[in-house]
Design a protein around this motif. Structure first.
Motif, short mmCIF file in Angstrom:
data_model
loop_
_atom_site.label_atom_id
_atom_site.label_comp_id
_atom_site.label_asym_id
_atom_site.label_seq_id
_atom_site.Cartn_x
_atom_site.Cartn_y
_atom_site.Cartn_z
N UNK A 171 1.35 -1.49 -0.25
CA UNK A 171 0.18 0.07 -0.40
C UNK A 171 0.59 1.19 0.28
N UNK A 172 2.27 1.58 0.85
CA UNK A 172 2.73 2.09 0.35
C UNK A 172 3.46 2.89 -0.15
N UNK A 173 3.58 1.43 -0.94
CA UNK A 173 4.52 2.08 -2.40
C UNK A 173 3.03 2.39 -3.62
N UNK A 174 1.85 1.60 -3.36
CA UNK A 174 1.26 2.41 -4.45
C UNK A 174 0.63 3.56 -4.47
N UNK A 175 0.63 4.77 -2.45
CA UNK A 175 0.62 5.58 -2.71
C UNK A 175 1.06 5.98 -3.06
N UNK A 176 2.66 5.84 -3.48
CA UNK A 176 3.62 7.13 -4.20
C UNK A 176 3.28 6.62 -5.31
N UNK A 177 3.05 5.59 -5.85
CA UNK A 177 2.89 5.48 -7.37
C UNK A 177 2.16 5.73 -8.04
N UNK A 178 0.68 6.37 -7.55
CA UNK A 178 -0.18 6.96 -8.01
C UNK A 178 -0.50 8.43 -7.80
N UNK A 179 0.34 8.75 -6.92
CA UNK A 179 0.19 10.15 -6.52
C UNK A 179 1.82 10.88 -7.45
N UNK A 180 2.45 9.67 -7.77
CA UNK A 180 3.53 10.12 -8.81
C UNK A 180 2.73 10.22 -10.10
N UNK A 181 1.49 9.28 -10.71
CA UNK A 181 0.65 10.01 -12.11
C UNK A 181 -0.18 10.08 -12.04
N UNK A 182 -0.91 11.07 -10.87
CA UNK A 182 -1.65 11.74 -10.93
C UNK A 182 -1.45 12.55 -11.16
N UNK A 183 -0.19 13.31 -10.35
CA UNK A 183 0.70 15.36 -10.31
C UNK A 183 1.02 14.95 -11.83
N UNK A 184 2.12 13.71 -12.23
CA UNK A 184 2.84 14.23 -13.67
C UNK A 184 1.75 13.84 -15.15
N UNK A 185 0.76 13.25 -14.96
CA UNK A 185 0.05 13.09 -15.85
C UNK A 185 -0.75 14.35 -16.07
N UNK A 186 -0.33 14.85 -14.83
CA UNK A 186 -1.25 16.57 -15.15
C UNK A 186 -0.41 17.31 -15.11
N UNK A 187 0.88 17.13 -15.98
CA UNK A 187 1.82 17.74 -15.10
C UNK A 187 2.55 19.17 -14.46
N UNK B 259 6.43 15.49 -5.08
CA UNK B 259 6.69 15.90 -3.76
C UNK B 259 6.97 14.47 -2.74
N UNK B 260 7.98 14.58 -1.94
CA UNK B 260 8.49 13.19 -1.14
C UNK B 260 8.21 13.76 0.09
N UNK B 261 7.51 13.14 1.21
CA UNK B 261 7.29 13.14 2.42
C UNK B 261 6.07 14.12 2.50
N UNK B 262 6.71 14.27 3.21
CA UNK B 262 4.92 15.31 3.64
C UNK B 262 4.43 16.35 2.26
N UNK B 263 5.77 16.56 1.48
CA UNK B 263 5.38 17.26 0.06
C UNK B 263 4.41 16.19 -1.31
N UNK B 264 4.29 14.98 -0.74
CA UNK B 264 3.34 14.29 -1.16
C UNK B 264 1.83 14.64 -1.25
N UNK B 265 1.35 14.30 0.06
CA UNK B 265 -0.11 15.58 0.07
C UNK B 265 0.06 16.66 -0.27
N UNK B 266 0.92 17.87 0.38
CA UNK B 266 1.21 19.17 -0.65
C UNK B 266 0.82 19.56 -1.59
N UNK B 267 1.79 17.91 -2.65
CA UNK B 267 1.77 18.90 -4.42
C UNK B 267 0.47 17.99 -4.08
N UNK B 268 -0.72 17.42 -3.79
CA UNK B 268 -1.88 17.06 -4.49
C UNK B 268 -2.67 18.09 -3.76
N UNK B 269 -2.54 18.97 -2.81
CA UNK B 269 -3.10 19.55 -1.91
C UNK B 269 -3.00 20.70 -3.55
N UNK B 270 -2.14 20.98 -3.42
CA UNK B 270 -1.54 22.58 -4.73
C UNK B 270 -2.70 22.22 -6.19
#
Length: 237
Positions: free
Chosen positions: A157-173, A177-188
């Motif tokens: 699940x941890x690996x999926x959370x990282x991979x999915x957050x990356x996918x969502x953000x990168x496919x939308x250009x 982020x890493x660590x706390x910046x994963x959530x901050x990047x998604x929130x932005x």
């Protein structure tokens, strides 16, 4: 933090003590954004044309843990480019957000360079990259669905959370982020999606129920063709 000097006061004293002849200095990080906690440190970016190369150093002074990011007037460009390529703009963000502590006339152009890079966003993923990421997310999701070992499922699940957050953000250009910046990047990018994302994984961690994660990931992959297994090849002509 009542026993500490105010962040800007401490940062200016630090610069006067350790880098009195530098060309420019900025205070960045959580204290500038108003997100600091009792364990936050001071992130200080220093520009000094006399430095032979960039370096990073951790110190304690004036009651604060301090992270120094020291550069000459050219070496920072390597970090800007590296951050752009990995889509994590740590240094450009610090420079763009940073509060000026000292400036001999060099910071306006460097700040502009940082802002332009941030505004540009990361390089768009190719269709080949998107398919590769779909495949690996599908593979990990299948592992999670079939997993009966709680300890192993946590790390899948941890690996999926990282991979999915990356996918969502990168496919939308969007920047990632890493660590706390994963959530901050998604929130932005999208607060509603972030809420769904956090709820899905939080539900799994609390109850072991995988349904919300499966629903989330299927929704993320659907616009790109859904889960991918059959027909995927890597390294084949």
């Amino acid at each position: 933090m009542n026993d500490k000097l105010e962040p800007i006061e401490a940062a200016k004293l630090f610069i006067n003590k350790h880098f009195p002849d530098c060309d420019g200095a900025l205070l960045a990080g959580s204290v500038v954004r108003g997100q600091h906690t009792k364990t936050s440190d001071l992130d200080i970016v220093v520009f000094d044309k006399k430095l032979p190369t960039s370096y990073r150093e951790s110190l304690i002074d004036f009651g604060w843990y301090i992270e120094v990011f020291a550069h000459n007037l050219i070496s920072y460009k390597t970090f800007f480019q590296s951050d752009y390529q990995r889509a994590r703009p740590s240094m450009p963000r610090m420079v763009a957000e940073g509060v000026i502590l000292k400036d001999k006339g060099v910071l306006a152009s460097i700040k502009l360079e940082a802002k332009q890079l941030l505004d540009k966003g990361p390089e768009a993923w190719s269709l080949k990259t998107i398919d590769m990421k779909r495949y690996f997310i599908t593979d990990a999701l299948d592992d999670l669905i079939g997993c009966t070992n709680r300890a192993e499922a946590l790390f899948i699940a941890n690996a999926l959370a990282m991979d999915v957050s990356e996918f969502v953000l990168r496919t939308n250009q969007q920047w990632i982020g890493a660590s706390k910046w994963v959530v901050r990047a998604l929130q932005q990018y999208d607060q509603a999606f972030t809420d769904q994302f956090v709820e899905a994984f939080d539900s799994f961690y609390k109850t072991g129920n995988k349904d919300k994660i499966i629903e989330l990931i299927d929704g993320v992959l659907k616009p790109y063709g859904g889960r991918l297994f059959e027909g995927f090849a890597l390294g084949k002509d």
